[in-house]
Design a protein around this motif. Sequence first.
Motif, PDB file in Angstrom:
ATOM      1  N   ARG A 143       0.858  -1.188   0.000  1.00  0.00           N
ATOM      2  CA  ARG A 143       0.000   0.000   0.000  1.00  0.00           C
ATOM      3  C   ARG A 143       0.897   1.243   0.000  1.00  0.00           C
ATOM      4  O   ARG A 143       2.061   1.182   0.369  1.00  0.00           O
ATOM      5  CB  ARG A 143      -0.864   0.043   1.256  1.00  0.00           C
ATOM      6  CG  ARG A 143      -1.849  -1.075   1.385  1.00  0.00           C
ATOM      7  CD  ARG A 143      -2.607  -0.916   2.687  1.00  0.00           C
ATOM      8  NE  ARG A 143      -3.558  -1.992   2.905  1.00  0.00           N
ATOM      9  CZ  ARG A 143      -4.133  -2.225   4.064  1.00  0.00           C
ATOM     10  NH1 ARG A 143      -3.862  -1.466   5.122  1.00  0.00           N
ATOM     11  NH2 ARG A 143      -4.991  -3.206   4.186  1.00  0.00           N
ATOM     12  N   ASP A 144       0.320   2.378  -0.351  1.00  0.00           N
ATOM     13  CA  ASP A 144       1.044   3.634  -0.227  1.00  0.00           C
ATOM     14  C   ASP A 144       1.315   3.906   1.246  1.00  0.00           C
ATOM     15  O   ASP A 144       0.427   3.728   2.088  1.00  0.00           O
ATOM     16  CB  ASP A 144       0.237   4.796  -0.816  1.00  0.00           C
ATOM     17  CG  ASP A 144       0.137   4.725  -2.333  1.00  0.00           C
ATOM     18  OD1 ASP A 144       0.995   4.066  -2.964  1.00  0.00           O
ATOM     19  OD2 ASP A 144      -0.802   5.330  -2.883  1.00  0.00           O
ATOM     20  N   VAL A 145       2.515   4.324   1.547  1.00  0.00           N
ATOM     21  CA  VAL A 145       2.899   4.631   2.924  1.00  0.00           C
ATOM     22  C   VAL A 145       2.725   6.132   3.147  1.00  0.00           C
ATOM     23  O   VAL A 145       3.296   6.936   2.415  1.00  0.00           O
ATOM     24  CB  VAL A 145       4.352   4.202   3.198  1.00  0.00           C
ATOM     25  CG1 VAL A 145       4.795   4.637   4.582  1.00  0.00           C
ATOM     26  CG2 VAL A 145       4.506   2.701   3.024  1.00  0.00           C
ATOM     27  N   HIS A 146       1.927   6.486   4.169  1.00  0.00           N
ATOM     28  CA  HIS A 146       1.668   7.892   4.451  1.00  0.00           C
ATOM     29  C   HIS A 146       2.156   8.306   5.837  1.00  0.00           C
ATOM     30  O   HIS A 146       2.463   9.469   6.054  1.00  0.00           O
ATOM     31  CB  HIS A 146       0.176   8.193   4.344  1.00  0.00           C
ATOM     32  CG  HIS A 146      -0.371   7.922   2.978  1.00  0.00           C
ATOM     33  ND1 HIS A 146      -0.119   8.735   1.905  1.00  0.00           N
ATOM     34  CD2 HIS A 146      -1.149   6.916   2.514  1.00  0.00           C
ATOM     35  CE1 HIS A 146      -0.715   8.249   0.838  1.00  0.00           C
ATOM     36  NE2 HIS A 146      -1.356   7.133   1.181  1.00  0.00           N
ATOM     37  N   ASN A 179      19.530  20.182  11.848  1.00  0.00           N
ATOM     38  CA  ASN A 179      18.526  21.203  11.526  1.00  0.00           C
ATOM     39  C   ASN A 179      17.163  20.609  11.192  1.00  0.00           C
ATOM     40  O   ASN A 179      16.450  21.115  10.323  1.00  0.00           O
ATOM     41  CB  ASN A 179      19.007  22.117  10.395  1.00  0.00           C
ATOM     42  CG  ASN A 179      20.223  22.907  10.805  1.00  0.00           C
ATOM     43  OD1 ASN A 179      20.268  23.456  11.895  1.00  0.00           O
ATOM     44  ND2 ASN A 179      21.220  22.938   9.943  1.00  0.00           N
ATOM     45  N   ILE A 180      16.814  19.536  11.879  1.00  0.00           N
ATOM     46  CA  ILE A 180      15.502  18.919  11.732  1.00  0.00           C
ATOM     47  C   ILE A 180      14.647  19.385  12.907  1.00  0.00           C
ATOM     48  O   ILE A 180      15.031  19.219  14.068  1.00  0.00           O
ATOM     49  CB  ILE A 180      15.598  17.381  11.697  1.00  0.00           C
ATOM     50  CG1 ILE A 180      16.450  16.946  10.498  1.00  0.00           C
ATOM     51  CG2 ILE A 180      14.216  16.743  11.665  1.00  0.00           C
ATOM     52  CD1 ILE A 180      16.810  15.470  10.482  1.00  0.00           C
ATOM     53  N   LYS A 181      13.511  19.993  12.603  1.00  0.00           N
ATOM     54  CA  LYS A 181      12.628  20.531  13.629  1.00  0.00           C
ATOM     55  C   LYS A 181      12.041  19.400  14.468  1.00  0.00           C
ATOM     56  O   LYS A 181      11.663  18.353  13.938  1.00  0.00           O
ATOM     57  CB  LYS A 181      11.495  21.327  12.978  1.00  0.00           C
ATOM     58  CG  LYS A 181      10.519  21.920  13.965  1.00  0.00           C
ATOM     59  CD  LYS A 181       9.416  22.675  13.264  1.00  0.00           C
ATOM     60  CE  LYS A 181       8.419  23.176  14.282  1.00  0.00           C
ATOM     61  NZ  LYS A 181       7.320  23.901  13.655  1.00  0.00           N
ATOM     62  N   ASN A 219      11.010  19.022   5.687  1.00  0.00           N
ATOM     63  CA  ASN A 219      10.444  19.274   4.364  1.00  0.00           C
ATOM     64  C   ASN A 219       8.938  19.061   4.338  1.00  0.00           C
ATOM     65  O   ASN A 219       8.407  18.416   3.435  1.00  0.00           O
ATOM     66  CB  ASN A 219      11.129  18.412   3.296  1.00  0.00           C
ATOM     67  CG  ASN A 219      12.585  18.773   3.138  1.00  0.00           C
ATOM     68  OD1 ASN A 219      13.002  19.880   3.445  1.00  0.00           O
ATOM     69  ND2 ASN A 219      13.366  17.832   2.665  1.00  0.00           N
ATOM     70  N   GLN A 220       8.263  19.565   5.344  1.00  0.00           N
ATOM     71  CA  GLN A 220       6.808  19.496   5.497  1.00  0.00           C
ATOM     72  C   GLN A 220       6.269  18.085   5.689  1.00  0.00           C
ATOM     73  O   GLN A 220       5.067  17.848   5.572  1.00  0.00           O
ATOM     74  CB  GLN A 220       6.117  20.193   4.335  1.00  0.00           C
ATOM     75  CG  GLN A 220       6.478  21.658   4.232  1.00  0.00           C
ATOM     76  CD  GLN A 220       5.837  22.341   3.061  1.00  0.00           C
ATOM     77  OE1 GLN A 220       5.409  21.713   2.105  1.00  0.00           O
ATOM     78  NE2 GLN A 220       5.753  23.661   3.136  1.00  0.00           N
ATOM     79  N   LYS A 221       7.151  17.134   5.971  1.00  0.00           N
ATOM     80  CA  LYS A 221       6.716  15.769   6.293  1.00  0.00           C
ATOM     81  C   LYS A 221       6.840  15.585   7.802  1.00  0.00           C
ATOM     82  O   LYS A 221       7.772  16.048   8.424  1.00  0.00           O
ATOM     83  CB  LYS A 221       7.570  14.735   5.576  1.00  0.00           C
ATOM     84  CG  LYS A 221       7.360  14.721   4.071  1.00  0.00           C
ATOM     85  CD  LYS A 221       8.136  13.597   3.438  1.00  0.00           C
ATOM     86  CE  LYS A 221       7.892  13.570   1.943  1.00  0.00           C
ATOM     87  NZ  LYS A 221       8.589  12.450   1.312  1.00  0.00           N
ATOM     88  N   ILE A 222       5.884  14.866   8.357  1.00  0.00           N
ATOM     89  CA  ILE A 222       5.839  14.653   9.800  1.00  0.00           C
ATOM     90  C   ILE A 222       6.180  13.207  10.117  1.00  0.00           C
ATOM     91  O   ILE A 222       5.673  12.277   9.486  1.00  0.00           O
ATOM     92  CB  ILE A 222       4.438  15.012  10.343  1.00  0.00           C
ATOM     93  CG1 ILE A 222       4.163  16.491  10.074  1.00  0.00           C
ATOM     94  CG2 ILE A 222       4.316  14.678  11.816  1.00  0.00           C
ATOM     95  CD1 ILE A 222       2.748  16.911  10.387  1.00  0.00           C
ATOM     96  N   PHE A 223       7.061  13.040  11.100  1.00  0.00           N
ATOM     97  CA  PHE A 223       7.517  11.710  11.513  1.00  0.00           C
ATOM     98  C   PHE A 223       7.287  11.547  12.998  1.00  0.00           C
ATOM     99  O   PHE A 223       7.435  12.474  13.761  1.00  0.00           O
ATOM    100  CB  PHE A 223       9.011  11.542  11.222  1.00  0.00           C
ATOM    101  CG  PHE A 223       9.347  11.678   9.764  1.00  0.00           C
ATOM    102  CD1 PHE A 223       9.425  10.567   8.961  1.00  0.00           C
ATOM    103  CD2 PHE A 223       9.577  12.930   9.207  1.00  0.00           C
ATOM    104  CE1 PHE A 223       9.727  10.692   7.614  1.00  0.00           C
ATOM    105  CE2 PHE A 223       9.876  13.058   7.869  1.00  0.00           C
ATOM    106  CZ  PHE A 223       9.947  11.949   7.063  1.00  0.00           C
TER     107      PHE A 223
END
Length: 81
Positions: free
Chosen positions: A35-38, A59-61, A77-81
């Motif tokens: 499946r697509d990973v989101h 420099n990672i928020k 880069n506007q991705k949330i982890f």
Amino acid sequence: MQVDHETSLIIDAIEEFGGEARLVGGCVRDSILQRDVHDIDLATNLLPNQTIKALKLRNIKTIPTGLKHGTITAVLNQKIF
């Protein structure tokens, strides 16, 4: 499981700080099921404050979303982890 550039940067930051990082949760399941990973979650053997320091060195928020439970959020880069 192949990871994207941002995920690799987070893993590299943790490993360069002396920690280990593992992909966990739904991203693993979705990858296995093709499946697509989101939603990408990672686990590390670093303590939350060590993880924050490791990511900030790159420099990672970071957002202390659940320090009481050992959880932080990383934004790259506007991705949330």
